[in-house]
Design an enzyme around this catalytic site. Structure first.
Site, mmCIF file in Angstrom:
data_model
loop_
_atom_site.group_PDB
_atom_site.id
_atom_site.type_symbol
_atom_site.label_atom_id
_atom_site.label_comp_id
_atom_site.label_asym_id
_atom_site.label_seq_id
_atom_site.Cartn_x
_atom_site.Cartn_y
_atom_site.Cartn_z
ATOM 1 C CG LEU A 57 -6.361 -9.990 0.775
ATOM 2 C CD1 LEU A 57 -7.722 -10.671 0.893
ATOM 3 C CD2 LEU A 57 -5.293 -10.844 1.433
ATOM 4 N NE ARG A 58 -0.163 -5.433 -2.907
ATOM 5 C CZ ARG A 58 -0.150 -4.204 -2.424
ATOM 6 N NH1 ARG A 58 -1.184 -3.398 -2.597
ATOM 7 N NH2 ARG A 58 0.889 -3.742 -1.783
ATOM 8 C CG ASP A 96 -4.951 2.128 2.698
ATOM 9 O OD1 ASP A 96 -4.698 2.954 3.582
ATOM 10 O OD2 ASP A 96 -4.143 1.243 2.352
ATOM 11 C CG HIS A 134 -3.874 6.748 2.594
ATOM 12 N ND1 HIS A 134 -2.975 5.706 2.648
ATOM 13 C CD2 HIS A 134 -3.187 7.799 2.090
ATOM 14 C CE1 HIS A 134 -1.795 6.114 2.195
ATOM 15 N NE2 HIS A 134 -1.897 7.383 1.840
ATOM 16 C CG HIS A 168 -1.732 3.737 7.499
ATOM 17 N ND1 HIS A 168 -2.044 5.050 7.248
ATOM 18 C CD2 HIS A 168 -1.971 3.068 6.336
ATOM 19 C CE1 HIS A 168 -2.435 5.171 5.990
ATOM 20 N NE2 HIS A 168 -2.410 3.982 5.426
ATOM 21 C CG ASN A 217 2.479 6.550 2.024
ATOM 22 O OD1 ASN A 217 2.773 7.422 2.821
ATOM 23 N ND2 ASN A 217 1.594 6.728 1.060
ATOM 24 C CG ASP A 246 -0.797 -0.704 5.491
ATOM 25 O OD1 ASP A 246 -1.342 -1.207 4.491
ATOM 26 O OD2 ASP A 246 -0.298 0.444 5.470
ATOM 27 C CG HIS A 263 5.181 -3.904 -2.808
ATOM 28 N ND1 HIS A 263 4.284 -3.454 -3.739
ATOM 29 C CD2 HIS A 263 4.999 -3.144 -1.703
ATOM 30 C CE1 HIS A 263 3.574 -2.444 -3.232
ATOM 31 N NE2 HIS A 263 3.977 -2.239 -1.993
HETATM 32 O O1 DOR Z 1 3.060 1.520 2.181
HETATM 33 C C1 DOR Z 1 1.921 1.391 1.773
HETATM 34 N N1 DOR Z 1 1.607 0.452 0.857
HETATM 35 N N2 DOR Z 1 0.985 2.238 2.205
HETATM 36 C C2 DOR Z 1 -0.250 2.274 1.662
HETATM 37 O O2 DOR Z 1 -1.051 3.048 2.114
HETATM 38 C C3 DOR Z 1 -0.598 1.364 0.541
HETATM 39 C C4 DOR Z 1 0.262 0.183 0.541
HETATM 40 C C5 DOR Z 1 0.189 -0.595 -0.747
HETATM 41 O O3 DOR Z 1 -0.916 -0.833 -1.248
HETATM 42 O O4 DOR Z 1 1.228 -1.031 -1.213
#
Ligand code: DOR
Length: 429
Positions: free
Chosen positions: A63-64, A152, A179, A232, A278, A305, A309
């Protein structure tokens, strides 16, 4: 206020059944689940031809907030959750500052209460600052509301630290969400090792980078007795290790994301940064193994997941691009289109992996629609065809490799504590 959900097919995860029943809600609770309930004095949602499920839970979401509000906030992320049919999400701790202490856990809960969208269950960091060295304040975070612990986004490199974390988590009675990634095997890789990586001239990440840590953590879970949840899962080897460990009685559960059972590494062709994630998208063989793991129960949970971004973090050279993709608003459609429609899972099996299983792992109340239960409900139109249009996402970010995908199946009503929070397409009388 009374709400009657009429004419739908009600899913009961405790029995694995789908039955044609009406559901009557009053205030925050379910009060009746029967056929032929009168709608007098109630708002009536006509759910004919639709599935009525206990609210979906996404146990892997970023949720950032705090710190990366330009990508997502708790308010926008939980609005996206409702839009995608999720009444609850577990929020990963890789925020800034990291959710490694009770103050941040309390902050997340406060922001979630203020947003009043989907429920938010905070996940605390295993180690301070996600650095992998010193255990975070796990007991205090648990007391403040953390339901699980995870680093994670980053691995816990030290087996010694992970073992102590598992001993502690076991004492507190919560799972460790791992993770699984060995940095020394990733070694600067940016996508899955394989033909596509070679053709693109990009450095590959071997499957062993995940599997080495899955094997280690299974061993540690076996010896500590700690509940381990593998996040994942992306490789055939991981599925095999988890399957074998389950047979031995190791307390392990696992999750798969929609992108790992729908896409292969070929989605990266053309240096498509929206498919950079990832763990990375893997080979057809790996995708097949993940599907088999979902079908035979080796993989218990489907999670998004959701990793938002900003555009400028993706519109760069592939090597430099941020990893991750948004998933809250596409997961349900991908599940019905790629798992249920081809017969990999029945609708009941798929919904169990989105309701009862995550609830059990996180120690949440049983997800079942019966009198007295909290009215968290998702109404799903399994026939509705729609096209993924990131411009219509409620999430702040649009980084998805699924733009333009034609999917079948969508949440048309999302009800949290008896309040209709998303409502589209369900005819009301
Ligand atoms: O692709 C990913 N983005 N994998 C992760 O484990 C973390 C996540 C992120 O927080 O951006």
């Amino acid at each position: 206020m009374k709400i009657l959900i009429k004419g739908g097919t009600v899913f009961d995860p405790s029995a694995g059944t789908l039955r044609d029943l009406d559901v009557l809600i009053e205030d925050a609770r379910v009060i009746k689940v029967e056929s032929g309930i009168s709608g007098r004095g109630a708002i009536v949602l006509d759910a004919s031809g639709m599935l009525v499920s206990p609210g979906l839970i996404d146990m892997h979401v970023h949720l950032r907030e705090p710190g990366y509000e330009y990508k997502e906030t708790i308010a926008t992320g939980t609005a996206a959750a409702l839009s995608g049919g999720f009444t609850a999400v577990a929020a990963m701790p890789n925020t800034n500052p990291v959710a490694d202490n009770p103050a941040i856990i309390e902050f997340i809960r406060k922001q979630a209460a203020a947003a009043a969208n989907a429920r938010v269950y905070p996940v605390g960091a295993i180690t301070r600052g996600l650095e992998g060295n010193v255990l975070a304040e796990m007991g205090e975070m648990h007391a403040a509301g953390a339901l699980a612990f995870s680093n994670d986004g980053r691995p816990v490199v030290s087996a010694g630290v992970m073992r102590r974390a598992m001993q502690y988590a076991r004492m507190v009675g919560v799972p460790i969400i791992s993770h699984c990634e060995d940095d020394t095997l990733v070694d600067g890789g940016v996508m899955s090792e394989g033909l596509t990586a070679s053709v693109l001239g990009l450095k590959g990440i071997p499957a062993a980078a995940e599997e080495v840590i899955v094997a280690r953590d299974l061993l540690l879970a076996e010896t500590t007795g700690c509940a381990l949840h593998v996040a994942h899962v992306s490789t055939a080897g991981s599925v095999r290790l988890i399957r074998e460990a389950k047979r031995r009685g190791v307390p392990v559960t696992a999750e798969a994301t929609a992108h790992h059972f729908v896409l292969t590494d070929e989605a990266v062709a053309g240096y498509n940064t929206s498919a950079k994630v990832n763990p990375p998208l893997r080979s057809r063989t790996d995708v097949q193994a993940v599907l088999e793991g979902l079908a035979d129960g080796s993989i218990d949970v489907i999670a998004s997941d959701h990793a938002p971004h900003a555009d400028y973090e993706k519109a760069v050279e592939f090597d430099q691009a941020a990893m991750g993709l948004v998933g809250l608003e596409t997961t349900l459609g991908l599940v019905f289109t790629y798992l249920v429609e081809p017969g990999v899972l029945t609708a009941a099996e798929a919904l169990t992996r989105l309701t009862a299983n995550p609830a059990r792992i996180l120690g949440l109340p049983e997800t079942v629609l019966k009198p007295g239960a909290v009215a968290d409900i998702t109404v799903i139109d399994t026939h509705c065809e729609w096209e993924v249009d990131p411009n219509r996402f409620l999430s702040k970010s649009q980084n998805t490799p699924f733009a333009g995908f034609k999917l079948r199946g969508q949440a048309v009503a999302t009800i949290v504590a008896g309040k209709i929070r998303k409502h589209s397409g369900v005819r009301s009388q």
